[in-house]
Write an enzyme that holds these catalytic residues in place. Sequence first.
Site, PDB file in Angstrom:
ATOM      1  N   ASP A  50       0.965  -1.168  -0.072  1.00  0.00           N
ATOM      2  CA  ASP A  50      -0.045  -0.004   0.035  1.00  0.00           C
ATOM      3  C   ASP A  50       0.971   1.152  -0.139  1.00  0.00           C
ATOM      4  O   ASP A  50       1.938   1.155  -0.236  1.00  0.00           O
ATOM      5  CB  ASP A  50      -0.959   0.047   1.258  1.00  0.00           C
ATOM      6  CG  ASP A  50      -0.337   0.123   2.577  1.00  0.00           C
ATOM      7  OD1 ASP A  50       0.903   0.392   2.669  1.00  0.00           O
ATOM      8  OD2 ASP A  50      -1.173   0.240   3.667  1.00  0.00           O
ATOM      9  N   HIS A  51       0.171   2.434   0.202  1.00  0.00           N
ATOM     10  CA  HIS A  51       0.947   3.694   0.364  1.00  0.00           C
ATOM     11  C   HIS A  51       2.114   3.751   1.426  1.00  0.00           C
ATOM     12  O   HIS A  51       3.469   4.011   0.867  1.00  0.00           O
ATOM     13  CB  HIS A  51      -0.043   4.716   0.383  1.00  0.00           C
ATOM     14  CG  HIS A  51      -0.891   4.656   1.589  1.00  0.00           C
ATOM     15  ND1 HIS A  51      -1.893   3.924   1.567  1.00  0.00           N
ATOM     16  CD2 HIS A  51      -0.961   5.287   2.770  1.00  0.00           C
ATOM     17  CE1 HIS A  51      -2.381   3.928   2.838  1.00  0.00           C
ATOM     18  NE2 HIS A  51      -1.859   4.906   3.547  1.00  0.00           N
ATOM     19  N   CYS A  69       2.964  -3.420   3.940  1.00  0.00           N
ATOM     20  CA  CYS A  69       2.229  -2.080   4.502  1.00  0.00           C
ATOM     21  C   CYS A  69       2.839  -1.399   5.517  1.00  0.00           C
ATOM     22  O   CYS A  69       4.000  -1.523   5.728  1.00  0.00           O
ATOM     23  CB  CYS A  69       0.747  -2.393   4.704  1.00  0.00           C
ATOM     24  SG  CYS A  69       0.431  -3.368   5.887  1.00  0.00           S
ATOM     25  N   GLY A  70       2.171  -0.622   6.282  1.00  0.00           N
ATOM     26  CA  GLY A  70       2.864   0.096   7.472  1.00  0.00           C
ATOM     27  C   GLY A  70       3.278  -0.787   8.616  1.00  0.00           C
ATOM     28  O   GLY A  70       4.506  -0.606   8.784  1.00  0.00           O
ATOM     29  N   THR A  71       2.573  -1.884   8.942  1.00  0.00           N
ATOM     30  CA  THR A  71       2.929  -2.855   9.934  1.00  0.00           C
ATOM     31  C   THR A  71       3.224  -4.123   9.260  1.00  0.00           C
ATOM     32  O   THR A  71       3.747  -4.949  10.163  1.00  0.00           O
ATOM     33  CB  THR A  71       1.758  -2.960  10.986  1.00  0.00           C
ATOM     34  OG1 THR A  71       0.628  -3.386  10.142  1.00  0.00           O
ATOM     35  CG2 THR A  71       1.481  -1.626  11.719  1.00  0.00           C
ATOM     36  N   GLY A  72       2.684  -4.440   8.013  1.00  0.00           N
ATOM     37  CA  GLY A  72       2.882  -5.625   7.536  1.00  0.00           C
ATOM     38  C   GLY A  72       1.570  -6.507   7.957  1.00  0.00           C
ATOM     39  O   GLY A  72       1.431  -7.578   7.240  1.00  0.00           O
ATOM     40  N   GLY A 102      -1.825  -6.017   7.995  1.00  0.00           N
ATOM     41  CA  GLY A 102      -2.958  -5.835   7.184  1.00  0.00           C
ATOM     42  C   GLY A 102      -2.779  -6.481   5.885  1.00  0.00           C
ATOM     43  O   GLY A 102      -3.713  -7.391   5.495  1.00  0.00           O
ATOM     44  N   HIS A 129      10.478 -24.242   8.114  1.00  0.00           N
ATOM     45  CA  HIS A 129       9.571 -25.095   8.651  1.00  0.00           C
ATOM     46  C   HIS A 129       8.052 -24.971   8.231  1.00  0.00           C
ATOM     47  O   HIS A 129       7.387 -26.023   8.109  1.00  0.00           O
ATOM     48  CB  HIS A 129       9.423 -24.548  10.224  1.00  0.00           C
ATOM     49  CG  HIS A 129      10.790 -24.788  10.714  1.00  0.00           C
ATOM     50  ND1 HIS A 129      10.893 -24.970  12.106  1.00  0.00           N
ATOM     51  CD2 HIS A 129      12.062 -25.360  10.399  1.00  0.00           C
ATOM     52  CE1 HIS A 129      12.276 -25.185  12.556  1.00  0.00           C
ATOM     53  NE2 HIS A 129      12.909 -25.508  11.482  1.00  0.00           N
ATOM     54  N   HIS A 180       8.215 -31.527   9.096  1.00  0.00           N
ATOM     55  CA  HIS A 180       7.314 -29.990   8.758  1.00  0.00           C
ATOM     56  C   HIS A 180       6.522 -30.418   7.716  1.00  0.00           C
ATOM     57  O   HIS A 180       5.588 -29.661   7.408  1.00  0.00           O
ATOM     58  CB  HIS A 180       8.341 -29.139   8.389  1.00  0.00           C
ATOM     59  CG  HIS A 180       9.374 -28.824   9.541  1.00  0.00           C
ATOM     60  ND1 HIS A 180       8.995 -28.249  10.741  1.00  0.00           N
ATOM     61  CD2 HIS A 180      10.678 -29.135   9.574  1.00  0.00           C
ATOM     62  CE1 HIS A 180      10.087 -28.419  11.270  1.00  0.00           C
ATOM     63  NE2 HIS A 180      11.182 -28.721  10.803  1.00  0.00           N
TER      64      HIS A 180
HETATM   65  C1  RB5 Z   1      -2.222   2.559   6.598  1.00  0.00           C
HETATM   66  O1  RB5 Z   1      -2.377   3.746   7.340  1.00  0.00           O
HETATM   67  C2  RB5 Z   1      -2.057   1.366   7.461  1.00  0.00           C
HETATM   68  O2  RB5 Z   1      -3.104   1.199   8.246  1.00  0.00           O
HETATM   69  C3  RB5 Z   1      -1.530   0.198   6.734  1.00  0.00           C
HETATM   70  O3  RB5 Z   1      -0.380   0.556   5.967  1.00  0.00           O
HETATM   71  C4  RB5 Z   1      -1.087  -1.103   7.438  1.00  0.00           C
HETATM   72  O4  RB5 Z   1      -0.358  -0.695   8.680  1.00  0.00           O
HETATM   73  C5  RB5 Z   1      -2.277  -1.958   7.781  1.00  0.00           C
HETATM   74  O5  RB5 Z   1      -2.172  -3.090   8.407  1.00  0.00           O
END
Ligand code: RB5
Length: 153
Positions: free
Chosen positions: A10-11, A68-71, A73, A101, A136
């Site tokens: 994503d962005h 993504c921001g956290t990976g 989502g 594994h 495994h």
């Molecule tokens: C976008 O703002 C953020 O929510 C997305 O990149 C991600 O971290 C979601 O899991």
Amino acid sequence: MTVRWYVGSDHAGFALKRHLCEVLRSLGDEVNDLGTENEQAVDYPDFGAAVGRAVASARGPALGLVICGTGVGIGIAANKVPGVRCALCTEAFTATAARAHNDANVIALGARVIGAGVAEACLRAFRDTTFEGGRHARRVGKLNTLDDAARGS
Ligand code: RB5
């Protein structure tokens, strides 16, 4: 060995995606970038699903990279596709174990969580590790059974 990759973000993951695509190309890998193409806000499920579908339906071996921001989502979205085993990694040990594994076929990274150096270390560990099979294989087989149930087959 050359690896075929399907990559999406994503962005929030766009800049890291661009960097890691260059890293993979410099290793001689085939990189199929499924977007996004800039830092304009988009919805991570669209790109996680696109990468998941591409990896799950690829002819021959293929790996996926989602960012993504956290990976979190985008990794959840990829894992909704039967046949995908997506692992969220914040350090190289997990990336290695995910391949060895779990036979993970997609790696998820969080661009707001780790820097480019750690992301690159995770990606290289994931790329350069093969599935160990053995005990495994039985466990991954059970994951595949869950996929079959989700497909209704
Ligand atoms: C976008 O703002 C953020 O929510 C997305 O990149 C991600 O971290 C979601 O899991």
